[in-house]
Design an enzyme around this catalytic site. Structure first.
Site, PDB file in Angstrom:
ATOM      1  N   ASN A 151     -23.057 -78.209  53.084  1.00  0.00           N
ATOM      2  CA  ASN A 151     -23.024 -79.320  52.137  1.00  0.00           C
ATOM      3  C   ASN A 151     -23.268 -80.689  52.784  1.00  0.00           C
ATOM      4  O   ASN A 151     -23.992 -81.509  52.239  1.00  0.00           O
ATOM      5  CB  ASN A 151     -21.729 -79.308  51.318  1.00  0.00           C
ATOM      6  CG  ASN A 151     -20.484 -79.318  52.167  1.00  0.00           C
ATOM      7  OD1 ASN A 151     -20.519 -79.047  53.368  1.00  0.00           O
ATOM      8  ND2 ASN A 151     -19.359 -79.630  51.555  1.00  0.00           N
ATOM      9  N   GLY A 226     -15.603 -74.916  56.214  1.00  0.00           N
ATOM     10  CA  GLY A 226     -16.140 -73.952  55.268  1.00  0.00           C
ATOM     11  C   GLY A 226     -15.094 -73.541  54.254  1.00  0.00           C
ATOM     12  O   GLY A 226     -14.106 -74.238  54.030  1.00  0.00           O
ATOM     13  N   SER A 227     -15.289 -72.373  53.679  1.00  0.00           N
ATOM     14  CA  SER A 227     -14.400 -71.898  52.626  1.00  0.00           C
ATOM     15  C   SER A 227     -13.097 -71.357  53.203  1.00  0.00           C
ATOM     16  O   SER A 227     -13.025 -70.975  54.385  1.00  0.00           O
ATOM     17  CB  SER A 227     -15.089 -70.794  51.819  1.00  0.00           C
ATOM     18  OG  SER A 227     -15.205 -69.618  52.585  1.00  0.00           O
ATOM     19  N   GLU A 248     -11.249 -76.659  58.768  1.00  0.00           N
ATOM     20  CA  GLU A 248     -11.249 -77.601  57.641  1.00  0.00           C
ATOM     21  C   GLU A 248     -11.851 -76.843  56.476  1.00  0.00           C
ATOM     22  O   GLU A 248     -13.042 -76.526  56.476  1.00  0.00           O
ATOM     23  CB  GLU A 248     -12.053 -78.853  57.988  1.00  0.00           C
ATOM     24  CG  GLU A 248     -11.819 -80.003  57.023  1.00  0.00           C
ATOM     25  CD  GLU A 248     -12.723 -79.937  55.809  1.00  0.00           C
ATOM     26  OE1 GLU A 248     -12.195 -79.591  54.718  1.00  0.00           O
ATOM     27  OE2 GLU A 248     -13.918 -80.193  55.932  1.00  0.00           O
ATOM     28  N   LEU A 249     -11.031 -76.540  55.475  1.00  0.00           N
ATOM     29  CA  LEU A 249     -11.397 -75.555  54.454  1.00  0.00           C
ATOM     30  C   LEU A 249     -11.507 -76.200  53.068  1.00  0.00           C
ATOM     31  O   LEU A 249     -11.818 -77.364  52.951  1.00  0.00           O
ATOM     32  CB  LEU A 249     -10.379 -74.406  54.484  1.00  0.00           C
ATOM     33  CG  LEU A 249     -10.178 -73.766  55.858  1.00  0.00           C
ATOM     34  CD1 LEU A 249      -9.088 -72.704  55.817  1.00  0.00           C
ATOM     35  CD2 LEU A 249     -11.483 -73.180  56.391  1.00  0.00           C
ATOM     36  N   CYS A 283     -15.832 -80.489  49.542  1.00  0.00           N
ATOM     37  CA  CYS A 283     -14.469 -79.958  49.581  1.00  0.00           C
ATOM     38  C   CYS A 283     -13.472 -80.950  49.032  1.00  0.00           C
ATOM     39  O   CYS A 283     -12.459 -80.565  48.435  1.00  0.00           O
ATOM     40  CB  CYS A 283     -14.101 -79.547  51.003  1.00  0.00           C
ATOM     41  SG  CYS A 283     -14.229 -80.890  52.208  1.00  0.00           S
ATOM     42  N   GLU A 377     -10.932 -73.648  43.214  1.00  0.00           N
ATOM     43  CA  GLU A 377     -11.936 -74.661  43.533  1.00  0.00           C
ATOM     44  C   GLU A 377     -13.265 -74.314  42.866  1.00  0.00           C
ATOM     45  O   GLU A 377     -13.783 -73.214  43.036  1.00  0.00           O
ATOM     46  CB  GLU A 377     -12.135 -74.758  45.048  1.00  0.00           C
ATOM     47  CG  GLU A 377     -13.178 -75.780  45.457  1.00  0.00           C
ATOM     48  CD  GLU A 377     -13.344 -75.883  46.964  1.00  0.00           C
ATOM     49  OE1 GLU A 377     -13.647 -76.979  47.454  1.00  0.00           O
ATOM     50  OE2 GLU A 377     -13.158 -74.853  47.652  1.00  0.00           O
TER      51      GLU A 377
END
Length: 479
Positions: A151, A226-227, A248-249, A283, A377
């Site tokens: 992203n 990411g996820s 970092e999700l 995110c 989400e």
């Protein structure tokens, strides 16, 4: 384009390639190798040599290399922005801006490379240690595996690669499958600036390449954005080697709008934070809007009016407001989530339809706590507005999520601001501005299923280095 292993631009060991598609047209932008397990082994082996060279490199030289890269990014900002727009689908203004942010990030880490200070501590506060002292210094971890999402690929990669190199590590990047090309181009600047072979390497490919890096004995830190599902998998795969993992999700960021908020300014911020930034694929985008009932109808009308005028289309057109999602699979997932929300009782105020990889900016009402549209989400341009009556209820609803990345509050009441800051279980609380914001000098990251640790120019250097202590026994006093 090729990938970079041990200072050489190379194809995959089995010569396999895969296309990179323009999400706005599905046309081919370029091709990249699809790395193999053997390619990962080669890169990890070369990184052992690279980490020794980086650890021996003085801080002033690391500064010079990173500063040179920052200048090269600035000199090529327009062309890199166009390439990123074509492979990523964000609006041309956004992608050009992202490249500029990457230059700032490289320059920030260049400066901080010179400021990794240790401490000196007299130990006379400890009985029996009155004549002793200790000093500490920071050392590189070794090899950092940087796993980058689609992203904001150039910005997020810059934190990982510039931070890793500034701390004296070797870095192996695993690029995002959908948009690796701009990262590859910027990586050439690292080579031109004189980075040693093996200090930075770049692998293109799929999930299996990321997992091979995470499993590798020669990697000391995995830094991944990411996820949440991917983060859980990385923790599982990394566990046998006990390597450090920084994640970092995802996020399900809540915005609380109080009755004294400026309606038009708030509506503009919500549109920017959900629809016109990253096409909703952020995110920390605005995910849930909790509005005091006294102004709910006015704010809904203001947001709906602004949404109706948004232009969805070619991200290379400067007049476009919302571009495509990254691929068909992502657009279909958002479509399914909206369909489920309607089945659960929500109503579509505007939008709600998919056109190929594009999804119309969508406003939902009637979303209730406990439903997937509230709890999960949605990675696309979908904005639910939910009324509340009591401020404490809004705080509870905001915390009613497995995620805890960022939150925002719109009010001029300082006591409510401080109460939100005290109560909300998130990494950052933002006042009178969208949640879709990240400042590179501030710690960024979340709680709960939004990840661990913090990323930012100062914090990343701490994450990517280790502290070493020297205890000097009885060095004071007469000999």
């Amino acid at each position: 384009m090729d990938m970079l292993i041990d200072g050489q631009w190379t194809a995959a060991s089995d010569r396999s390639i895969e296309p990179v598609l323009n999400p706005a047209t599905d046309g081919e932008v370029g091709t990249v190798p699809r790395a193999t397990a053997f390619d990962v082994e080669r890169a990890v082996a070369a990184a052992q040599r690279g980490k020794a060279l980086m650890a021996a490199m003085p801080a002033w030289r690391r500064y010079e290399i990173l500063e040179a890269v920052a200048r090269r990014i600035e000199d090529n900002q327009a062309g890199l922005g166009r390439l990123l727009c074509r492979e990523n689908g964000k609006r041309i203004g956004e992608t050009t801006s992202e490249v500029g942010v990457a230059a700032r990030i490289f320059r920030g880490y260049a400066e901080e490379a010179k400021r990794q200070f240790g401490r000196s501590m007299p130990l006379h506060s400890i009985p029996g240690r009155e004549k002793s002292m200790a000093i500490t210094m920071r050392e590189p971890l070794g090899v950092v595996a940087a796993i980058v999402p689609f992203n904001y690929p150039v910005e997020l990669w810059s934190h990982k690669v510039a931070g890793g190199l500034a701390a004296g590590n070797a870095v192996i990047t695993k690029t995002p499958e959908d948009c690796p090309l701009t990262i590859i181009e910027v990586s050439r600047f690292l080579e031109e600036a004189g980075l040693p072979a093996g200090a930075h390497q770049l692998l293109t490919g799929g999930r299996e390449i990321g997992e091979a890096l995470v499993q590798a004995e020669g990697v000391q830190l995995v830094a991944m954005t990411g996820s949440t599902a991917a983060g859980r998998r990385i923790l599982e795969v990394a566990a046998p080697t006990l390597k450090k993992v920084h994640l970092e999700l995802g996020g399900n960021d809540a915005t609380i709008v109080c009755g004294d908020a400026d309606i038009e300014a708030t509506a503009a911020a919500l549109i920017a934070g959900r629809f016109t930034s990253g096409n909703g694929q952020i995110c920390c985008a605005v995910k849930r809007v909790l509005v005091e009932r006294t102004i709910y109808r006015d704010l809904l009308d203001a947001v709906a009016g602004r949404t109706a005028s948004l232009r969805t289309g070619d991200p290379m057109d400067p007049d476009t407001d919302v571009g495509p999602l990254i691929n068909r699979r992502s657009a279909e997932r958002v479509e399914a989530q909206v369909f489920q929300a309607v089945n659960d009782g929500a109503s579509v105020v505007t939008g709600g339809k998919r056109h190929d990889n594009f999804f119309e900016p969508t406003i939902l009402t009637g979303v209730t706590p406990g439903t997937p549209a509230f709890a999960e989400e949605t990675f696309g341009p979908v904005l639910p507005l939910i009324p509340y009556d009591r401020f404490e209820d809004a705080l509870a609803l905001a915390n009613d999520s497995p995620f805890g990345l960022q939150a925002a509050i719109f009010t001029h009441d300082l006591r409510k601001v401080m109460r939100a800051y005290q109560v909300l279980d998130v990494g950052t609380v933002i006042v009178n501005h969208t949640t879709a914001v990240r400042v590179e000098t501030l710690p960024f990251g979340g709680n709960k299923e939004s990840g661990n640790g913090r990323e930012g120019i100062h914090d990343t250097l701490q994450e990517m280095s280790k502290q070493k202590t020297l205890l000097l026994h009885e060095v004071f006093g007469a000999t």
